[in-house]
Design a protein around this motif. Structure first.
Motif, PDB file in Angstrom:
ATOM      1  N   TRP A 113      11.228  11.729 -28.635  1.00 56.85           N
ATOM      2  CA  TRP A 113      10.892  11.759 -30.059  1.00 56.85           C
ATOM      3  C   TRP A 113      11.987  11.067 -30.857  1.00 56.85           C
ATOM      4  O   TRP A 113      11.713  10.331 -31.804  1.00 56.85           O
ATOM      5  CB  TRP A 113      10.700  13.200 -30.561  1.00 56.85           C
ATOM      6  CG  TRP A 113      10.182  13.219 -31.953  1.00 56.85           C
ATOM      7  CD1 TRP A 113       8.880  13.199 -32.339  1.00 56.85           C
ATOM      8  CD2 TRP A 113      10.949  13.207 -33.166  1.00 56.85           C
ATOM      9  NE1 TRP A 113       8.795  13.182 -33.713  1.00 56.85           N
ATOM     10  CE2 TRP A 113      10.054  13.186 -34.245  1.00 56.85           C
ATOM     11  CE3 TRP A 113      12.314  13.209 -33.435  1.00 56.85           C
ATOM     12  CZ2 TRP A 113      10.469  13.178 -35.567  1.00 56.85           C
ATOM     13  CZ3 TRP A 113      12.731  13.197 -34.751  1.00 56.85           C
ATOM     14  CH2 TRP A 113      11.813  13.181 -35.803  1.00 56.85           C
ATOM     15  N   TRP A 114      13.226  11.277 -30.462  1.00 57.15           N
ATOM     16  CA  TRP A 114      14.342  10.626 -31.146  1.00 57.15           C
ATOM     17  C   TRP A 114      14.217   9.105 -31.036  1.00 57.15           C
ATOM     18  O   TRP A 114      14.463   8.386 -32.003  1.00 57.15           O
ATOM     19  CB  TRP A 114      15.666  11.088 -30.555  1.00 57.15           C
ATOM     20  CG  TRP A 114      16.830  10.372 -31.140  1.00 57.15           C
ATOM     21  CD1 TRP A 114      17.514   9.342 -30.579  1.00 57.15           C
ATOM     22  CD2 TRP A 114      17.410  10.593 -32.417  1.00 57.15           C
ATOM     23  NE1 TRP A 114      18.494   8.917 -31.430  1.00 57.15           N
ATOM     24  CE2 TRP A 114      18.456   9.672 -32.572  1.00 57.15           C
ATOM     25  CE3 TRP A 114      17.157  11.476 -33.450  1.00 57.15           C
ATOM     26  CZ2 TRP A 114      19.243   9.618 -33.706  1.00 57.15           C
ATOM     27  CZ3 TRP A 114      17.946  11.420 -34.578  1.00 57.15           C
ATOM     28  CH2 TRP A 114      18.970  10.507 -34.695  1.00 57.15           C
TER      29      TRP A 114
ATOM     30  N   ARG B 168      20.452  11.635 -40.015  1.00 64.18           N
ATOM     31  CA  ARG B 168      19.598  10.827 -39.141  1.00 64.18           C
ATOM     32  C   ARG B 168      19.735   9.340 -39.486  1.00 64.18           C
ATOM     33  O   ARG B 168      19.817   8.488 -38.605  1.00 64.18           O
ATOM     34  CB  ARG B 168      18.139  11.270 -39.269  1.00 64.18           C
ATOM     35  CG  ARG B 168      17.232  10.632 -38.257  1.00 64.18           C
ATOM     36  CD  ARG B 168      15.818  11.180 -38.316  1.00 64.18           C
ATOM     37  NE  ARG B 168      15.777  12.590 -37.943  1.00 64.18           N
ATOM     38  CZ  ARG B 168      15.592  13.600 -38.806  1.00 64.18           C
ATOM     39  NH1 ARG B 168      15.401  13.367 -40.074  1.00 64.18           N
ATOM     40  NH2 ARG B 168      15.572  14.841 -38.392  1.00 64.18           N
TER      41      ARG B 168
ATOM     42  N   SER C 285      21.174   6.412 -37.094  1.00 70.45           N
ATOM     43  CA  SER C 285      20.371   5.225 -36.786  1.00 70.45           C
ATOM     44  C   SER C 285      21.123   3.931 -37.072  1.00 70.45           C
ATOM     45  O   SER C 285      20.782   2.886 -36.540  1.00 70.45           O
ATOM     46  CB  SER C 285      19.049   5.256 -37.553  1.00 70.45           C
ATOM     47  OG  SER C 285      19.275   5.030 -38.924  1.00 70.45           O
TER      48      SER C 285
ATOM     49  N   ARG D 203      10.256   8.402 -32.834  1.00 70.36           N
ATOM     50  CA  ARG D 203       9.919   9.006 -34.128  1.00 70.36           C
ATOM     51  C   ARG D 203       8.421   9.280 -34.259  1.00 70.36           C
ATOM     52  O   ARG D 203       7.879   9.307 -35.346  1.00 70.36           O
ATOM     53  CB  ARG D 203      10.367   8.148 -35.302  1.00 70.36           C
ATOM     54  CG  ARG D 203      11.830   7.935 -35.415  1.00 70.36           C
ATOM     55  CD  ARG D 203      12.510   9.195 -35.902  1.00 70.36           C
ATOM     56  NE  ARG D 203      13.871   8.956 -36.294  1.00 70.36           N
ATOM     57  CZ  ARG D 203      14.904   9.105 -35.484  1.00 70.36           C
ATOM     58  NH1 ARG D 203      14.707   9.478 -34.250  1.00 70.36           N
ATOM     59  NH2 ARG D 203      16.123   8.892 -35.903  1.00 70.36           N
TER      60      ARG D 203
END
Length: 179
Positions: free
Chosen positions: A33-34, A115, A119, A37
């Motif tokens: 999921w990371w 987050r 990123s 997304r």
């Protein structure tokens, strides 16, 4: 004496595989999921990872390294997903504003800022940090998964944290100046 039904006969390979799935699916899903997304894409990625793991279970020599092995498979499946996929490019109007009523809570607040800062880290720092934080992997497991030495992973984790502090520190300083 009657034989048990075929459905009750489970070989050791299948038991090992089922134990791996139970123990590691949550960690793999969090990492997927990371990376993506997307809930559905992450689920598909984990499924593909376990499918490839089942086909190659004989290649796993040490059950202790299963976590690193599966994370390596997941990262490679993620890369393959982009090799196969050709995205359409669509021009968007720059004046489109996001409707804050329907915005996800994950897109605002401190979690979103952290987050966003993560990123912006280079891949070589972001990936080991995500493996450690999201999957709870040790430096040795990350090293095995990425094909690096544990010392190099520790250095990358340290630098990732330093850069993250700098990115978030700049935000805190900017917020402090506004009050």
């Amino acid at each position: 004496m009657a034989k048990p039904p075929v459905s009750e006969v489970v070989n050791p390979k299948q038991r090992q595989y089922e134990a791996m799935v139970r123990a590691l699916s949550a960690d793999l899903y969090r990492f997927a999921w990371w990376l993506t997304r997307s809930e559905t894409v992450a689920q598909d990625l984990v499924q593909e990872t376990f499918l490839r793991a089942w086909k190659n279970l004989d290649a796993l020599r040490d059950a202790e390294s299963a976590k690193a092995w599966l994370f390596t498979i997941l990262r490679r499946e993620h890369a393959r997903m982009y090799e196969r996929k050709r995205l359409e490019v669509v021009e968007l109007d720059d004046n489109i504003t996001e409707d804050t009523v329907f915005a996800s809570p994950e897109r605002s607040g401190d979690a979103a800022q952290v987050r966003d800062a993560i990123s912006r880290l280079p891949d070589k720092y972001r990936d080991p940090l995500a493996m450690q934080v999201l999957a709870g992997m040790s430096a040795d497991e990350i090293a095995a998964s990425t094909g690096q030495k544990p010392g190099a992973v520790m250095t990358q984790l340290f630098r990732a944290r330093q850069q993250l502090k700098a990115l978030l520190g700049g935000r805190a300083a900017a917020e402090g100046g506004r009050t």
